[in-house]
Design an enzyme around this catalytic site. Structure first.
Site, PDB file in Angstrom:
ATOM      1  N   ASN A 123       0.916  -1.209  -0.108  1.00  0.00           N
ATOM      2  CA  ASN A 123      -0.067   0.010   0.059  1.00  0.00           C
ATOM      3  C   ASN A 123       0.807   1.295  -0.025  1.00  0.00           C
ATOM      4  OD1 ASN A 123      -1.788  -2.069   0.231  1.00  0.00           O
ATOM      5  ND2 ASN A 123      -2.705  -1.354   2.370  1.00  0.00           N
ATOM      6  N   HIS A 174       5.814  -0.821  -2.767  1.00  0.00           N
ATOM      7  CA  HIS A 174       5.385   0.134  -3.894  1.00  0.00           C
ATOM      8  C   HIS A 174       5.356   1.613  -3.725  1.00  0.00           C
ATOM      9  CE1 HIS A 174       3.094  -3.687  -5.609  1.00  0.00           C
ATOM     10  NE2 HIS A 174       4.094  -3.757  -5.856  1.00  0.00           N
ATOM     11  N   SER A 208      -4.758  -9.546  -3.322  1.00  0.00           N
ATOM     12  CA  SER A 208      -5.318 -10.676  -4.181  1.00  0.00           C
ATOM     13  C   SER A 208      -3.794 -11.518  -4.480  1.00  0.00           C
ATOM     14  CB  SER A 208      -5.894  -9.959  -5.555  1.00  0.00           C
ATOM     15  OG  SER A 208      -5.049  -9.320  -5.905  1.00  0.00           O
ATOM     16  N   ALA A 245     -10.410  -7.441   7.390  1.00  0.00           N
ATOM     17  CA  ALA A 245      -9.127  -7.174   8.195  1.00  0.00           C
ATOM     18  C   ALA A 245      -9.558  -6.550   9.420  1.00  0.00           C
ATOM     19  CB  ALA A 245      -8.196  -6.648   7.371  1.00  0.00           C
TER      20      ALA A 245
HETATM   21  C1  BJW Z   1     -10.251  -7.431   1.804  1.00  0.00           C
HETATM   22  C2  BJW Z   1     -11.140  -6.461   2.246  1.00  0.00           C
HETATM   23  C3  BJW Z   1     -11.161  -6.278   3.810  1.00  0.00           C
HETATM   24  C4  BJW Z   1     -11.339  -6.095   0.039  1.00  0.00           C
HETATM   25  N1  BJW Z   1     -10.282  -7.210   4.647  1.00  0.00           N
HETATM   26  N2  BJW Z   1      -9.570  -8.253   2.666  1.00  0.00           N
HETATM   27  C5  BJW Z   1       6.161 -12.523 -12.900  1.00  0.00           C
HETATM   28  C6  BJW Z   1       5.071 -13.022 -13.414  1.00  0.00           C
HETATM   29  C7  BJW Z   1       4.087 -12.498 -13.828  1.00  0.00           C
HETATM   30  C8  BJW Z   1       4.059 -11.014 -14.172  1.00  0.00           C
HETATM   31  C9  BJW Z   1       5.198 -10.478 -13.676  1.00  0.00           C
HETATM   32  C10 BJW Z   1       6.326 -11.132 -13.039  1.00  0.00           C
HETATM   33  N3  BJW Z   1       7.087 -10.262 -12.544  1.00  0.00           N
HETATM   34  C11 BJW Z   1       6.676  -8.853 -12.940  1.00  0.00           C
HETATM   35  C12 BJW Z   1       5.540  -9.013 -13.676  1.00  0.00           C
HETATM   36  C13 BJW Z   1       4.757  -7.889 -14.054  1.00  0.00           C
HETATM   37  C14 BJW Z   1       4.114  -7.238 -13.054  1.00  0.00           C
HETATM   38  C15 BJW Z   1       2.997  -8.152 -12.620  1.00  0.00           C
HETATM   39  O1  BJW Z   1       2.958  -8.552 -11.510  1.00  0.00           O
HETATM   40  N4  BJW Z   1       1.918  -8.103 -13.543  1.00  0.00           N
HETATM   41  C16 BJW Z   1       0.772  -9.157 -13.047  1.00  0.00           C
HETATM   42  C17 BJW Z   1      -0.564  -8.175 -12.626  1.00  0.00           C
HETATM   43  C18 BJW Z   1       0.625 -10.185 -13.924  1.00  0.00           C
HETATM   44  N5  BJW Z   1       4.855  -6.543 -12.175  1.00  0.00           N
HETATM   45  C19 BJW Z   1       5.525  -5.569 -12.213  1.00  0.00           C
HETATM   46  O2  BJW Z   1       5.449  -4.573 -13.151  1.00  0.00           O
HETATM   47  C20 BJW Z   1       6.244  -5.015 -10.975  1.00  0.00           C
HETATM   48  N6  BJW Z   1       7.697  -4.633 -11.365  1.00  0.00           N
HETATM   49  C21 BJW Z   1       8.497  -5.455 -11.721  1.00  0.00           C
HETATM   50  O3  BJW Z   1       8.490  -6.643 -11.372  1.00  0.00           O
HETATM   51  O4  BJW Z   1       9.715  -5.003 -12.003  1.00  0.00           O
HETATM   52  C22 BJW Z   1      10.808  -6.122 -12.406  1.00  0.00           C
HETATM   53  C23 BJW Z   1      10.770  -6.039 -13.994  1.00  0.00           C
HETATM   54  C24 BJW Z   1      10.769  -4.849 -14.709  1.00  0.00           C
HETATM   55  C25 BJW Z   1      10.539  -4.978 -16.041  1.00  0.00           C
HETATM   56  C26 BJW Z   1      10.861  -6.135 -16.635  1.00  0.00           C
HETATM   57  C27 BJW Z   1      10.834  -7.187 -15.827  1.00  0.00           C
HETATM   58  C28 BJW Z   1      10.951  -7.266 -14.708  1.00  0.00           C
HETATM   59  C29 BJW Z   1       5.675  -3.450 -10.496  1.00  0.00           C
HETATM   60  C30 BJW Z   1       4.340  -3.779  -9.909  1.00  0.00           C
HETATM   61  C31 BJW Z   1       3.996  -2.649  -9.405  1.00  0.00           C
HETATM   62  C32 BJW Z   1       2.280  -2.431  -8.997  1.00  0.00           C
HETATM   63  N7  BJW Z   1       1.939  -1.423  -8.925  1.00  0.00           N
HETATM   64  C33 BJW Z   1       0.368  -1.174  -8.513  1.00  0.00           C
HETATM   65  C34 BJW Z   1       0.198   0.284  -8.675  1.00  0.00           C
HETATM   66  C35 BJW Z   1       0.686   1.110  -7.561  1.00  0.00           C
HETATM   67  C36 BJW Z   1       0.333   2.716  -7.803  1.00  0.00           C
HETATM   68  C37 BJW Z   1      -1.026   3.075  -7.695  1.00  0.00           C
HETATM   69  O5  BJW Z   1      -1.490   2.779  -6.582  1.00  0.00           O
HETATM   70  O6  BJW Z   1      -1.719   3.098  -8.670  1.00  0.00           O
HETATM   71  O7  BJW Z   1       0.452  -1.534  -7.099  1.00  0.00           O
HETATM   72  S1  BJW Z   1      -0.697  -2.295  -9.239  1.00  0.00           S
HETATM   73  C38 BJW Z   1      -1.588  -2.352  -7.751  1.00  0.00           C
HETATM   74  O8  BJW Z   1      -1.568  -3.730  -7.594  1.00  0.00           O
HETATM   75  C39 BJW Z   1      -1.003  -1.673  -6.661  1.00  0.00           C
HETATM   76  C40 BJW Z   1      -1.185  -2.805  -5.557  1.00  0.00           C
HETATM   77  O9  BJW Z   1      -0.166  -2.242  -4.547  1.00  0.00           O
HETATM   78  C41 BJW Z   1      -0.716  -4.117  -6.326  1.00  0.00           C
HETATM   79  C42 BJW Z   1      -1.667  -5.163  -5.584  1.00  0.00           C
HETATM   80  O10 BJW Z   1      -2.945  -5.199  -5.239  1.00  0.00           O
HETATM   81  P1  BJW Z   1      -3.567  -5.594  -4.024  1.00  0.00           P
HETATM   82  O11 BJW Z   1      -3.132  -4.701  -2.933  1.00  0.00           O
HETATM   83  O12 BJW Z   1      -3.336  -6.915  -3.901  1.00  0.00           O
HETATM   84  O13 BJW Z   1      -4.924  -5.134  -4.308  1.00  0.00           O
HETATM   85  P2  BJW Z   1      -6.094  -6.036  -4.990  1.00  0.00           P
HETATM   86  O14 BJW Z   1      -7.173  -4.991  -5.338  1.00  0.00           O
HETATM   87  O15 BJW Z   1      -5.933  -6.807  -6.116  1.00  0.00           O
HETATM   88  O16 BJW Z   1      -6.632  -6.860  -3.884  1.00  0.00           O
HETATM   89  C43 BJW Z   1      -7.257  -6.497  -2.676  1.00  0.00           C
HETATM   90  C44 BJW Z   1      -7.759  -7.883  -2.007  1.00  0.00           C
HETATM   91  O17 BJW Z   1      -8.327  -7.311  -0.710  1.00  0.00           O
HETATM   92  C45 BJW Z   1      -8.828  -8.643  -2.491  1.00  0.00           C
HETATM   93  O18 BJW Z   1      -8.410  -9.948  -2.453  1.00  0.00           O
HETATM   94  C46 BJW Z   1      -9.991  -8.503  -1.734  1.00  0.00           C
HETATM   95  O19 BJW Z   1     -10.826  -9.687  -1.721  1.00  0.00           O
HETATM   96  C47 BJW Z   1      -9.553  -8.141  -0.436  1.00  0.00           C
HETATM   97  N8  BJW Z   1     -10.392  -7.379   0.408  1.00  0.00           N
HETATM   98  N9  BJW Z   1     -11.920  -5.877   1.050  1.00  0.00           N
HETATM   99  C48 BJW Z   1      -9.626  -8.013   3.781  1.00  0.00           C
HETATM  100  N10 BJW Z   1     -12.012  -5.405   4.357  1.00  0.00           N
END
Ligand code: BJW
Ligand code: ZN
Length: 259
Positions: free
Chosen positions: A112, A129, A200, A242
Site C-alpha cells: 500500500n 510499491h 489478491s 481485516a
Molecule cells: C479485503 C477487504 C477487507 C477487500 N479485508 N480483505 C512475474 C510473473 C508475472 C508477471 C510479472 C512477474 N514479474 C513482474 C511481472 C509484471 C507485473 C505483474 O505482476 N503483473 C501481474 C498483474 C501479472 N509486475 C510489475 O510490473 C512490477 N515490477 C517488476 O516486477 O519489476 C521487475 C521487472 C521490470 C521490467 C521487466 C521485468 C521485470 C511492479 C508492480 C507494481 C504494482 N503497482 C500497483 C500500482 C501502484 C500505484 C498505484 O496505486 O496506482 O500497485 S498495481 C496495484 O496492484 C498496486 C497494488 O499495490 C498491487 C497489488 O494489489 P492488492 O493490494 O493485492 O489489491 P487488489 O485490489 O488486487 O486486492 C485486494 C484484496 O483485498 C482482494 O483480494 C479483496 O478480496 C481483499 N479485500 N476488502 C480483507 N476489508
C-alpha cells in the site's frame, strides 16, 4: 460477513502466532478498504473496474499524458490524507509492539502507498510499491513529501529545476525499491509465520513472497474477505474483513491494544 459472530479463529493458529519468534506480514489494498480507500481489483469498487491500469499506472501512460496521470494520483493522494487508519492497521501496530517488547521480530511489509500503517503506529514499514505522499522530479530526482492541498499545476513542477514531478509509487514495468524488496524477501524467508492480508496476490514480485516463506519452512496464513487464487496454498485461510479479524486475533494473542 462483517462481524465477529461469523468468524472463528482456530486455536492452533492463535498458538502459532503467540509462539512465533519471527512474524512477517504482507498487506494489500484490502487492509485499507475499511478506511475508505478503494482496492484495485474488487469487481464493483476497485480502481481497475473503472480505469485501465495501462492508461494510468505505467511509465508509458505518464509519458503520454503527464497532466492526466498526475491529476488522478493527486486526487488519490488527497483521499489518503483524508482517511484514518482502521482497527486492522491499529491491531497490526499493536501486535508489532507486543512482539518486539517480548524480544521477537515482526516485520510489516506493505504494497500500500497510503502510509496508514505508519499513521496507526506501525514501525519501520517496508513499502514495496513506494508512497503516494512523496513526489519526485523526473529530471533531477529531488523528492519531497506532499501533505498539502491540490497541486496548482499538473504535473507539479520541481522546485529545484522546474521539470515535471511524479508520485513516488511503483508502476507496472518498473523495478521495486531494491532495499525494500531485499528486506521483504529476507523477512519472508526467515520467518516462522507469514501472514498475507487483504491482497489478491497477483502482482509480482510481492506475490512471490509466499514462495520464499514456504521455502524457508514458515507456516502461512491468509486473511481476506473472499478466497483468492492462492487460498489453497495457505495453512490457514481466514475469511473476514481485516478490520474485524485482526483485532480478534490480537485479543486472542493477549496483545494489549486500544483497538
Ligand atoms: C479485503 C477487504 C477487507 C477487500 N479485508 N480483505 C512475474 C510473473 C508475472 C508477471 C510479472 C512477474 N514479474 C513482474 C511481472 C509484471 C507485473 C505483474 O505482476 N503483473 C501481474 C498483474 C501479472 N509486475 C510489475 O510490473 C512490477 N515490477 C517488476 O516486477 O519489476 C521487475 C521487472 C521490470 C521490467 C521487466 C521485468 C521485470 C511492479 C508492480 C507494481 C504494482 N503497482 C500497483 C500500482 C501502484 C500505484 C498505484 O496505486 O496506482 O500497485 S498495481 C496495484 O496492484 C498496486 C497494488 O499495490 C498491487 C497489488 O494489489 P492488492 O493490494 O493485492 O489489491 P487488489 O485490489 O488486487 O486486492 C485486494 C484484496 O483485498 C482482494 O483480494 C479483496 O478480496 C481483499 N479485500 N476488502 C480483507 N476489508
Ligand atoms: Zn528537478
Amino acid at each position: 460477513m462483517s462481524n465477529e459472530s461469523h468468524i472463528s479463529l482456530p486455536t492452533e493458529l492463535v498458538a502459532l502466532l503467540r509462539d512465533a519468534r519471527r512474524i512477517a506480514v504482507l498487506t494489500g489494498a484490502g487492509v485499507s478498504a475499511e478506511s475508505g480507500i478503494p482496492t484495485f481489483r474488487d469487481a464493483l469498487t476497485g480502481y481497475w473496474s473503472k480505469f485501465r491500469p495501462e492508461e494510468l499506472a505505467t511509465p508509458e501512460a505518464f509519458a503520454a499524458d503527464p497532466a492526466k496521470v498526475a491529476r488522478w494520483y493527486d486526487e488519490r493522494r488527497r483521499l489518503c490524507l483524508a482517511c484514518e487508519p482502521n482497527a486492522g492497521h491499529r491491531a497490526l501496530a499493536a501486535m508489532q509492539r507486543h512482539a518486539r517488547a517480548g524480544g521477537r521480530r515482526f516485520e510489516l511489509i506493505t504494497q500500500n502507498i497510503d502510509r496508514l500503517h505508519q499513521a496507526a503506529g506501525g514501525d519501520d514499514v517496508i513499502e514495496l510499491h513506494g508512497t503516494l505522499l512523496a513526489w519526485r522530479c523526473t529530471a533531477c530526482g529531488e523528492s519531497c513529501e506532499e501533505r498539502g492541498p491540490a497541486f496548482e499545476t499538473y504535473p507539479p513542477a520541481c522546485v529545484a529545476c522546474g521539470q515535471a514531478r511524479r508520485p513516488s509509487v511503483v508502476w507496472f514495468g518498473e523495478v521495486l525499491p531494491a532495499e525494500a524488496l531485499q528486506r521483504a524477501a529476507e523477512a519472508a524467508m526467515a520467518c516462522d509465520v507469514f501472514l498475507s492480508i487483504g491482497t489478491s496476490g497477483v502482482v509480482y514480485p510481492a506475490a512471490g513472497l509466499i514462495d520464499a516463506a514456504l521455502a524457508g519452512g514458515a507456516r502461512v496464513v491468509e486473511i481476506n474477505v473472499e478466497p483468492t487464487a492462492n487460498s489453497a496454498r495457505y495453512d490457514f485461510s481466514i475469511q473476514g474483513p481485516a478490520g474485524v479479524v485482526l483485532p480478534m486475533l490480537a485479543r486472542e494473542m493477549g496483545v494489549e491494544s486500544e483497538v
